[in-house]
Design a protein around this motif. Structure first.
Motif, PDB file in Angstrom:
ATOM      1  N   GLU A  73       0.821  -1.209   0.000  1.00 16.70           N
ATOM      2  CA  GLU A  73       0.000   0.000   0.000  1.00 16.70           C
ATOM      3  C   GLU A  73       0.854   1.258   0.000  1.00 16.70           C
ATOM      4  O   GLU A  73       0.601   2.191  -0.766  1.00 16.70           O
ATOM      5  CB  GLU A  73      -0.959   0.012   1.191  1.00 16.70           C
ATOM      6  CG  GLU A  73      -1.912   1.190   1.111  1.00 16.70           C
ATOM      7  CD  GLU A  73      -3.236   0.945   1.800  1.00 16.70           C
ATOM      8  OE1 GLU A  73      -4.162   1.723   1.528  1.00 16.70           O
ATOM      9  OE2 GLU A  73      -3.361  -0.012   2.585  1.00 16.70           O
ATOM     10  N   ILE A  74       1.890   1.297   0.813  1.00  7.36           N
ATOM     11  CA  ILE A  74       2.721   2.497   0.885  1.00  7.36           C
ATOM     12  C   ILE A  74       3.514   2.688  -0.415  1.00  7.36           C
ATOM     13  O   ILE A  74       3.751   3.814  -0.852  1.00  7.36           O
ATOM     14  CB  ILE A  74       3.616   2.470   2.153  1.00  7.36           C
ATOM     15  CG1 ILE A  74       3.914   3.874   2.622  1.00  7.36           C
ATOM     16  CG2 ILE A  74       4.881   1.704   1.970  1.00  7.36           C
ATOM     17  CD1 ILE A  74       2.741   4.585   3.201  1.00  7.36           C
ATOM     18  N   LEU A  75       3.895   1.582  -1.065  1.00  3.02           N
ATOM     19  CA  LEU A  75       4.536   1.667  -2.385  1.00  3.02           C
ATOM     20  C   LEU A  75       3.555   2.182  -3.433  1.00  3.02           C
ATOM     21  O   LEU A  75       3.917   3.022  -4.280  1.00  3.02           O
ATOM     22  CB  LEU A  75       5.071   0.298  -2.814  1.00  3.02           C
ATOM     23  CG  LEU A  75       6.330  -0.192  -2.133  1.00  3.02           C
ATOM     24  CD1 LEU A  75       6.582  -1.660  -2.474  1.00  3.02           C
ATOM     25  CD2 LEU A  75       7.525   0.664  -2.524  1.00  3.02           C
ATOM     26  N   THR A  76       2.336   1.694  -3.400  1.00  5.10           N
ATOM     27  CA  THR A  76       1.313   2.136  -4.349  1.00  5.10           C
ATOM     28  C   THR A  76       1.041   3.627  -4.185  1.00  5.10           C
ATOM     29  O   THR A  76       0.955   4.370  -5.174  1.00  5.10           O
ATOM     30  CB  THR A  76       0.020   1.323  -4.165  1.00  5.10           C
ATOM     31  OG1 THR A  76       0.316  -0.059  -4.342  1.00  5.10           O
ATOM     32  CG2 THR A  76      -1.049   1.757  -5.157  1.00  5.10           C
ATOM     33  N   TRP A  77       0.914   4.080  -2.948  1.00  7.42           N
ATOM     34  CA  TRP A  77       0.688   5.504  -2.710  1.00  7.42           C
ATOM     35  C   TRP A  77       1.846   6.334  -3.271  1.00  7.42           C
ATOM     36  O   TRP A  77       1.635   7.406  -3.826  1.00  7.42           O
ATOM     37  CB  TRP A  77       0.517   5.776  -1.222  1.00  7.42           C
ATOM     38  CG  TRP A  77      -0.743   5.241  -0.620  1.00  7.42           C
ATOM     39  CD1 TRP A  77      -1.769   4.603  -1.268  1.00  7.42           C
ATOM     40  CD2 TRP A  77      -1.109   5.275   0.750  1.00  7.42           C
ATOM     41  NE1 TRP A  77      -2.746   4.242  -0.367  1.00  7.42           N
ATOM     42  CE2 TRP A  77      -2.376   4.640   0.876  1.00  7.42           C
ATOM     43  CE3 TRP A  77      -0.498   5.773   1.890  1.00  7.42           C
ATOM     44  CZ2 TRP A  77      -3.029   4.510   2.088  1.00  7.42           C
ATOM     45  CZ3 TRP A  77      -1.142   5.638   3.105  1.00  7.42           C
ATOM     46  CH2 TRP A  77      -2.403   5.012   3.195  1.00  7.42           C
ATOM     47  N   LYS A  78       3.058   5.819  -3.113  1.00  9.07           N
ATOM     48  CA  LYS A  78       4.220   6.546  -3.651  1.00  9.07           C
ATOM     49  C   LYS A  78       4.181   6.552  -5.178  1.00  9.07           C
ATOM     50  O   LYS A  78       4.432   7.579  -5.812  1.00  9.07           O
ATOM     51  CB  LYS A  78       5.513   5.913  -3.135  1.00  9.07           C
ATOM     52  CG  LYS A  78       6.757   6.722  -3.449  1.00  9.07           C
ATOM     53  CD  LYS A  78       7.967   6.182  -2.718  1.00  9.07           C
ATOM     54  CE  LYS A  78       9.189   7.045  -2.960  1.00  9.07           C
ATOM     55  NZ  LYS A  78      10.352   6.556  -2.188  1.00  9.07           N
ATOM     56  N   GLN A  79       3.850   5.423  -5.786  1.00  8.81           N
ATOM     57  CA  GLN A  79       3.754   5.330  -7.240  1.00  8.81           C
ATOM     58  C   GLN A  79       2.712   6.313  -7.774  1.00  8.81           C
ATOM     59  O   GLN A  79       2.894   6.904  -8.842  1.00  8.81           O
ATOM     60  CB  GLN A  79       3.391   3.901  -7.649  1.00  8.81           C
ATOM     61  CG  GLN A  79       3.257   3.727  -9.150  1.00  8.81           C
ATOM     62  CD  GLN A  79       2.799   2.326  -9.531  1.00  8.81           C
ATOM     63  OE1 GLN A  79       2.185   1.616  -8.732  1.00  8.81           O
ATOM     64  NE2 GLN A  79       3.107   1.917 -10.734  1.00  8.81           N
TER      65      GLN A  79
END
Length: 183
Positions: free
Chosen positions: A118-124
């Motif tokens: 989730e935190i990677l997706t938000w960054k992407q």
């Protein structure tokens, strides 16, 4: 400027090797020794509780964020600097995100993967530019990296996804990297 806060995602269990617990102890003590505040899931179990305990024993600050329904299941950590009780897992993750200046991912299970993705997706999606660092204790992060590489190879993600996170090989390396980030 407030205290530099590190949100740590890690297991609510210990894993199958004492090295994981030792890494959690080293991370907690290292954060406290450097004056960095721990933000974590609020449980007193597994690597999560071990990291928080090491922070507190070393005189540091630990902020736990736990949904009400998990307070008994994960046995909330009593004696934290602050315990925030949320109404849901989603609210918990939003608070873990909001309070962290950087994210450290230690070994863990499905919950750790969920938080990390989730935190990677938000960054992407451009919702943040905070550093995300995976600590490769005993090669734990390698399968995660392989999953990302396979996703890129099959055309479901762009190669730039590799730049959303970094992998370090030890707790000492992540502590050094956090010092660099803090400036």
């Amino acid at each position: 400027m407030g205290r530099f806060s590190v949100t740590v995602f890690c297991g609510a269990s210990f894993g199958g090797d004492e090295t994981y617990k030792n890494a959690a102890l080293a991370l907690g003590a290292g954060l406290a020794d450097r004056g960095m505040r721990l933000v974590f899931g609020g449980g007193n179990v597994g690597l999560m509780g071990t990291t928080a305990g090491a922070v507190l024993e070393s005189g540091g600050e630990a902020v736990g964020i736990i949904p009400d329904f998990l307070r008994q299941k994960e046995v909330e950590y009593h004696g934290l600097t602050e315990l925030i009780v949320t109404d849901s897992m989603h609210t918990r993750k939003r608070r873990l995100f909001a309070l962290g200046d950087a994210f450290v991912v230690m070994p863990g299970g499905l919950g750790t993967f969920d938080e990390t993705i989730e935190i990677l997706t938000w960054k992407q999606l451009g919702q943040h530019a905070k550093p995300i660092i995976l600590v490769d204790v005993l090669g734990w992060a390698q399968n995660f990296v392989r999953m990302i590489e396979e996703t890129i190879a099959r055309g479901f993600a762009r190669p730039e996804v590799r730049g959303l996170f970094e992998v370090v090989d030890s707790v000492a390396a992540v502590l050094d990297r956090l010092e660099e980030i803090r400036g």
